[in-house]
Scaffold this active site. Structure first.
Site, PDB file in Angstrom:
ATOM      1  N   THR A 125      -0.056  28.116  33.669  1.00 12.29           N
ATOM      2  CA  THR A 125       0.553  28.638  34.826  1.00 12.29           C
ATOM      3  C   THR A 125       1.117  30.030  34.787  1.00 12.29           C
ATOM      4  O   THR A 125       1.787  30.490  33.898  1.00 12.29           O
ATOM      5  CB  THR A 125       1.622  27.666  35.269  1.00 12.29           C
ATOM      6  OG1 THR A 125       1.124  26.301  35.184  1.00 12.29           O
ATOM      7  CG2 THR A 125       2.091  27.919  36.503  1.00 12.29           C
ATOM      8  N   GLU A 126       0.847  30.661  35.753  1.00 19.64           N
ATOM      9  CA  GLU A 126       1.571  32.151  35.838  1.00 19.64           C
ATOM     10  C   GLU A 126       2.419  32.251  37.463  1.00 19.64           C
ATOM     11  O   GLU A 126       2.162  31.356  38.151  1.00 19.64           O
ATOM     12  CB  GLU A 126       0.528  33.207  35.896  1.00 19.64           C
ATOM     13  CG  GLU A 126      -0.323  32.984  34.601  1.00 19.64           C
ATOM     14  CD  GLU A 126      -1.424  34.418  34.701  1.00 19.64           C
ATOM     15  OE1 GLU A 126      -1.522  34.891  35.666  1.00 19.64           O
ATOM     16  OE2 GLU A 126      -2.047  34.097  33.432  1.00 19.64           O
ATOM     17  N   GLY A 130      -1.086  28.807  39.927  1.00 18.68           N
ATOM     18  CA  GLY A 130      -0.590  27.611  39.937  1.00 18.68           C
ATOM     19  C   GLY A 130      -1.677  26.467  39.960  1.00 18.68           C
ATOM     20  O   GLY A 130      -2.622  26.297  39.083  1.00 18.68           O
ATOM     21  N   THR A 157       6.318  24.371  28.988  1.00 18.33           N
ATOM     22  CA  THR A 157       7.120  23.296  28.508  1.00 18.33           C
ATOM     23  C   THR A 157       7.171  23.264  27.049  1.00 18.33           C
ATOM     24  O   THR A 157       6.132  23.148  26.438  1.00 18.33           O
ATOM     25  CB  THR A 157       6.342  21.958  29.147  1.00 18.33           C
ATOM     26  OG1 THR A 157       6.759  21.869  30.599  1.00 18.33           O
ATOM     27  CG2 THR A 157       7.006  20.588  28.631  1.00 18.33           C
ATOM     28  N   ARG A 265      26.726  -7.390  41.678  1.00 17.50           N
ATOM     29  CA  ARG A 265      27.561  -6.617  42.650  1.00 17.50           C
ATOM     30  C   ARG A 265      27.890  -7.405  43.832  1.00 17.50           C
ATOM     31  O   ARG A 265      26.878  -7.885  44.309  1.00 17.50           O
ATOM     32  CB  ARG A 265      26.925  -5.345  43.058  1.00 17.50           C
ATOM     33  CG  ARG A 265      27.488  -4.284  44.129  1.00 17.50           C
ATOM     34  CD  ARG A 265      28.743  -3.577  43.618  1.00 17.50           C
ATOM     35  NE  ARG A 265      29.461  -2.725  44.483  1.00 17.50           N
ATOM     36  CZ  ARG A 265      30.652  -2.497  44.258  1.00 17.50           C
ATOM     37  NH1 ARG A 265      31.493  -2.874  43.354  1.00 17.50           N
ATOM     38  NH2 ARG A 265      30.932  -1.569  45.286  1.00 17.50           N
ATOM     39  N   GLU A 364       0.941  19.051  36.248  1.00 15.67           N
ATOM     40  CA  GLU A 364      -0.545  18.513  35.950  1.00 15.67           C
ATOM     41  C   GLU A 364      -1.435  18.143  36.944  1.00 15.67           C
ATOM     42  O   GLU A 364      -2.154  17.248  37.287  1.00 15.67           O
ATOM     43  CB  GLU A 364      -0.293  17.067  34.963  1.00 15.67           C
ATOM     44  CG  GLU A 364       0.498  17.321  33.814  1.00 15.67           C
ATOM     45  CD  GLU A 364       0.211  18.343  32.829  1.00 15.67           C
ATOM     46  OE1 GLU A 364      -0.986  18.730  32.770  1.00 15.67           O
ATOM     47  OE2 GLU A 364       0.905  18.668  31.922  1.00 15.67           O
TER      48      GLU A 364
HETATM   49  C1  LIG Z   1       8.871  21.378  34.914  1.00 13.86           C
HETATM   50  C2  LIG Z   1       7.816  21.983  35.089  1.00 13.86           C
HETATM   51  C3  LIG Z   1       7.015  21.899  33.892  1.00 13.86           C
HETATM   52  C4  LIG Z   1       5.898  22.649  33.814  1.00 13.86           C
HETATM   53  N1  LIG Z   1       5.209  22.656  32.545  1.00 13.86           N
HETATM   54  C5  LIG Z   1       3.932  23.397  32.662  1.00 13.86           C
HETATM   55  C6  LIG Z   1       3.369  23.653  31.449  1.00 13.86           C
HETATM   56  O1  LIG Z   1       3.742  23.263  30.122  1.00 13.86           O
HETATM   57  N2  LIG Z   1       2.200  24.561  31.116  1.00 13.86           N
HETATM   58  C7  LIG Z   1       1.663  24.798  32.438  1.00 13.86           C
HETATM   59  O2  LIG Z   1       0.810  25.659  32.397  1.00 13.86           O
HETATM   60  N3  LIG Z   1       2.190  24.775  33.524  1.00 13.86           N
HETATM   61  C8  LIG Z   1       3.260  23.971  33.564  1.00 13.86           C
HETATM   62  N4  LIG Z   1       3.868  23.735  34.887  1.00 13.86           N
HETATM   63  C9  LIG Z   1       3.208  24.120  36.162  1.00 13.86           C
HETATM   64  C10 LIG Z   1       2.799  22.981  37.078  1.00 13.86           C
HETATM   65  O3  LIG Z   1       1.526  22.750  36.540  1.00 13.86           O
HETATM   66  C11 LIG Z   1       2.489  23.826  38.498  1.00 13.86           C
HETATM   67  O4  LIG Z   1       4.118  24.138  38.834  1.00 13.86           O
HETATM   68  C12 LIG Z   1       1.673  23.055  39.311  1.00 13.86           C
HETATM   69  O5  LIG Z   1       0.480  22.937  38.954  1.00 13.86           O
HETATM   70  C13 LIG Z   1       1.733  23.795  40.808  1.00 13.86           C
HETATM   71  O6  LIG Z   1       1.564  24.875  40.799  1.00 13.86           O
HETATM   72  P1  LIG Z   1       2.764  26.048  41.516  1.00 13.86           P
HETATM   73  O7  LIG Z   1       3.868  25.531  41.394  1.00 13.86           O
HETATM   74  O8  LIG Z   1       2.228  27.536  41.322  1.00 13.86           O
HETATM   75  O9  LIG Z   1       2.326  25.696  43.186  1.00 13.86           O
HETATM   76  P2  LIG Z   1       1.267  26.090  44.055  1.00 13.86           P
HETATM   77  O10 LIG Z   1      -0.067  25.945  43.549  1.00 13.86           O
HETATM   78  O11 LIG Z   1       1.873  27.433  44.770  1.00 13.86           O
HETATM   79  O12 LIG Z   1       1.611  25.107  45.074  1.00 13.86           O
HETATM   80  C14 LIG Z   1       2.442  24.985  46.271  1.00 13.86           C
HETATM   81  C15 LIG Z   1       2.201  23.843  47.123  1.00 13.86           C
HETATM   82  O13 LIG Z   1       0.682  24.206  47.929  1.00 13.86           O
HETATM   83  C16 LIG Z   1       0.029  23.085  47.560  1.00 13.86           C
HETATM   84  N5  LIG Z   1      -1.159  23.490  47.430  1.00 13.86           N
HETATM   85  C17 LIG Z   1      -1.610  24.291  46.565  1.00 13.86           C
HETATM   86  N6  LIG Z   1      -3.260  24.272  46.675  1.00 13.86           N
HETATM   87  C18 LIG Z   1      -3.466  23.534  47.534  1.00 13.86           C
HETATM   88  C19 LIG Z   1      -5.014  22.995  48.013  1.00 13.86           C
HETATM   89  N7  LIG Z   1      -6.140  23.373  47.682  1.00 13.86           N
HETATM   90  N8  LIG Z   1      -4.771  21.962  48.946  1.00 13.86           N
HETATM   91  C20 LIG Z   1      -3.413  21.484  49.430  1.00 13.86           C
HETATM   92  N9  LIG Z   1      -2.551  21.745  48.938  1.00 13.86           N
HETATM   93  C21 LIG Z   1      -2.191  22.722  48.162  1.00 13.86           C
HETATM   94  C22 LIG Z   1       0.685  22.455  46.525  1.00 13.86           C
HETATM   95  O14 LIG Z   1       0.414  20.788  46.620  1.00 13.86           O
HETATM   96  C23 LIG Z   1       1.954  22.771  46.738  1.00 13.86           C
HETATM   97  O15 LIG Z   1       2.690  21.748  47.525  1.00 13.86           O
HETATM   98  C24 LIG Z   1       5.076  23.038  34.964  1.00 13.86           C
HETATM   99  C25 LIG Z   1       5.926  22.825  36.133  1.00 13.86           C
HETATM  100  C26 LIG Z   1       6.840  22.303  36.040  1.00 13.86           C
HETATM  101  C27 LIG Z   1       7.681  22.354  37.408  1.00 13.86           C
END
Ligand SMILES: Cc1cc2nc3c(=O)[nH]c(=O)nc-3n(C[C@H](O)[C@H](O)[C@H](O)COP(=O)(O)OP(=O)(O)OC[C@H]3O[C@@H](n4cnc5c(N)ncnc54)[C@H](O)[C@@H]3O)c2cc1C
Length: 393
Positions: A125-126, A130, A157, A265, A364
Site C-alpha cells: 500500500t502507498e 490502496g 504492519t 448482571r 487485505e
Molecule cells: C491497520 C492497517 C494495517 C495495514 N497493513 C498493511 C500491510 O501490512 N501492508 C500493506 O501493503 N497494506 C496494509 N494496509 C493497507 C490496507 O490493505 C488498505 O488500507 C486497504 O486495502 C484499503 O486501501 P485504502 O486505505 O487506500 O482505501 P481506498 O482504496 O482509498 O478505499 C477507500 C474506500 O473506497 C472503497 N473503494 C475503493 N475501490 C472501490 C471499488 N472498486 N468499488 C467499491 N468501493 C471501492 C473502499 O472499499 C473504501 O471504502 C493496512 C491498513 C491498515 C488500516
C-alpha cells in the site's frame, strides 16, 4: 457427510486454545496499558512460540515451518483470535510468497524468518495506492547488475519489528510490470518516515517507510519481473482465510463473555439475560457465528483437502473474509451493548474487541473489494461457487 474434526485436528485446536489462555491472554492488560509489550515480555512470548512449536505454521517443515495445512492453520488462528491487542501476531507466520523464492533466498530470508531470527513485513500500500494496487508508484529500475528502488509505503504492519520487507514495486514505473523485491531494512536509503497511531491497540506498529535510491542485487528479486500480482494473490488468499478464522475467534469470545455477564448482571431485580431484548441479541450472535463459522470451516477444508483449484479458492476466500469480518463486527457490537457502560471501558475485553475488529473490514481488501471479487466470479462463471456444494456438480 462426516463433518467431525479428526483426532489430530481436535488436539491441535485444543493446544492452540491452551496457548491462547496461558501465553497470549495474560499479556492483554500489559499490551493495552502500555500500548505494546516490554522487550522482556516480547522475548518471553517469542520463546513460548518456539517451545509450543507455533512458529511459521504456514510453511513446510523443510523450510523450518510446522507444515500445517490451511484447515489446521485456520483451527489454530481461530483460537489465537480470542486474544485482544492483536497478540495473535506474536506467533510469526512468514508471508507465503517467500516459499516461491530461490534456494538461496529461502536460506537467506525464509528459513531464518521461520525460526524467528528474522521477520518480514509485506509492503504494498502507498498513499495513492490502496484497493487498486495498479496505482503503485514505487519504482524499480535496472542499473548495471543491480536494481535501484524509489517510493514510499504506508501501513507496513510489523514494520517496527521486521528486519526485511517484501516490497511491491513496478519496474520502470510501468504498471504492467509489478515486481517484488526482498529488501533488508538496514539497506542504505530505507528510512522510517513516521509511525502513525491507529484505532486499535496492536502489539506491533504500522509505520510508513520511504525507499530512496535503495540499491539491491538481482538476487533480491522474488519471482519474475511482472509476477508481483501473482505473489500478492497468494498472500491475500491465505490472509483472507486467516482473518476469517481470527474474527470467528473474536466473535466467539465476545459471545462467551456476554453470556456470562448477562447471567450475572442484575437490574430491575432480575438477571438481564431474562430480558428478551438481551436474550434475542445473544441468540442472533450465536446463530450468526454458527453460519459464518460453517462457511469458514467448509472453505478451509476444501482448500486443504478437497482439491480446490486456485481460481475457485480466490473467489471463495473473498466470501469467507466478507461474511466472517462483517458477522464479527455485528456480534461484537451487540456484546458492547449487553455490557452497557462496562462495554465502553478499555479494561473490558469486549471494548478492545470492538475497536480491533473494525480493521478486518478494511485490510487485505475492504468489504467492497471482496464484493468486487465475488461479483466478477458471478459474471464470469455464474453462482455455482457460492450456491452449489462440493461434489454435487
Ligand atoms: C491497520 C492497517 C494495517 C495495514 N497493513 C498493511 C500491510 O501490512 N501492508 C500493506 O501493503 N497494506 C496494509 N494496509 C493497507 C490496507 O490493505 C488498505 O488500507 C486497504 O486495502 C484499503 O486501501 P485504502 O486505505 O487506500 O482505501 P481506498 O482504496 O482509498 O478505499 C477507500 C474506500 O473506497 C472503497 N473503494 C475503493 N475501490 C472501490 C471499488 N472498486 N468499488 C467499491 N468501493 C471501492 C473502499 O472499499 C473504501 O471504502 C493496512 C491498513 C491498515 C488500516
Amino acid at each position: 457427510m462426516d463433518m467431525r474434526l479428526t483426532g489430530p485436528d481436535r488436539d491441535l485446536a485444543t493446544k492452540a486454545r491452551e496457548f491462547t489462555e496461558q501465553i497470549l491472554i495474560p499479556l492483554e492488560d500489559e499490551c493495552e496499558t502500555n500500548d505494546g509489550l516490554t522487550p522482556e515480555s516480547h522475548a518471553t512470548a517469542k520463546q513460548a512460540v518456539l517451545n509450543w512449536e507455533f512458529n511459521a505454521i504456514n510453511h513446510a517443515q523443510g523450510n523450518g515451518g510446522q507444515g500445517l495445512d490451511l484447515f489446521q492453520q485456520m483451527l489454530v488462528e481461530e483460537q489465537w483470535g480470542h486474544a485482544t491487542g492483536a497478540l495473535w501476531d506474536i506467533p510469526w507466520r512468514p508471508s507465503i510468497p517467500l516459499a516461491r523464492g530461490t534456494e538461496e533466498q529461502k536460506e537467506r530470508f525464509l528459513r531464518p524468518a521461520a525460526s524467528g531470527e528474522r521477520r518480514d513485513a509485506y509492503a504494498i500500500t502507498e498513499e495513492g495506492a490502496g484497493s487498486d494496487p495498479r496505482m503503485v508508484r514505487t519504482s524499480a529500475r535496472r542499473d548495471g547488475q543491480d536494481w535501484v528502488i524509489d517510493g514510499e509505503k504506508w501501513h507496513v504492519t510489523s514494520g517496527d519489528v521486521a528486519d526485511f520487507f517484501i516490497l511491491h514495486t513496478v519496474v520502470d514505473g510501468d504498471p504492467s510490470k509489478p515486481t517484488t523485491f526482498l529488501v533488508d531494512k538496514d539497506t542504505p536509503g530505507v528510512r522510517l518516515v513516521r509511525t502513525p497511531k491507529y484505532m486499535h491497540t496492536f502489539v506491533f506498529e504500522h509505520p510508513i517507510y520511504a525507499f530512496e535510491s535503495v540499491r539491491v542485487g538481482d538476487d533480491c528479486r522474488l519471482g519474475e519481473v511482472g509476477e508481483g500480482y501473482e505473489l500478492t494473490k497468494d498472500w491475500f488468499v491465505e490472509e483472507r482465510l486467516m482473518i476469517g478464522a481470527r474474527t470467528m475467534g473474536a466473535a466467539a469470545r465476545a459471545l462467551d463473555l456476554s453470556l456470562v455477564f448477562a447471567k450475572e448482571r442484575e437490574q430491575f431485580g432480575a438477571a438481564i439475560v431474562t430480558f428478551q431484548s438481551i436474550e434475542f441479541m445473544l441468540a442472533d450472535m450465536a446463530a450468526e457465528i454458527m453460519a459464518a463459522k460453517s462457511l469458514l470451516y467448509r472453505v478451509c477444508w476444501e482448500a486443504a483437502r478437497g482439491g480446490l483449484d486456485r481460481k475457485r479458492l480466490h473467489a471463495e476466500a473473498s466470501a469467507v473474509k466478507l461474511v466472517c469480518s462483517e458477522t464479527a463486527g455485528r456480534v461484537i457490537d451487540k456484546a458492547v451493548q449487553i455490557f452497557g457502560g462496562r462495554g465502553y471501558m478499555r479494561e473490558f475485553p469486549v471494548e478492545r474487541l470492538y475497536r480491533e475488529i473494525r480493521v478486518d473490514r478494511i485490510w487485505e481488501g475492504t468489504s467492497e473489494i471482496q464484493r468486487v471479487v465475488i461479483g466478477n466470479e458471478l459474471r464470469k462463471r455464474g453462482p455455482g461457487v457460492y450456491t452449489g456444494w462440493p461434489g454435487a456438480e
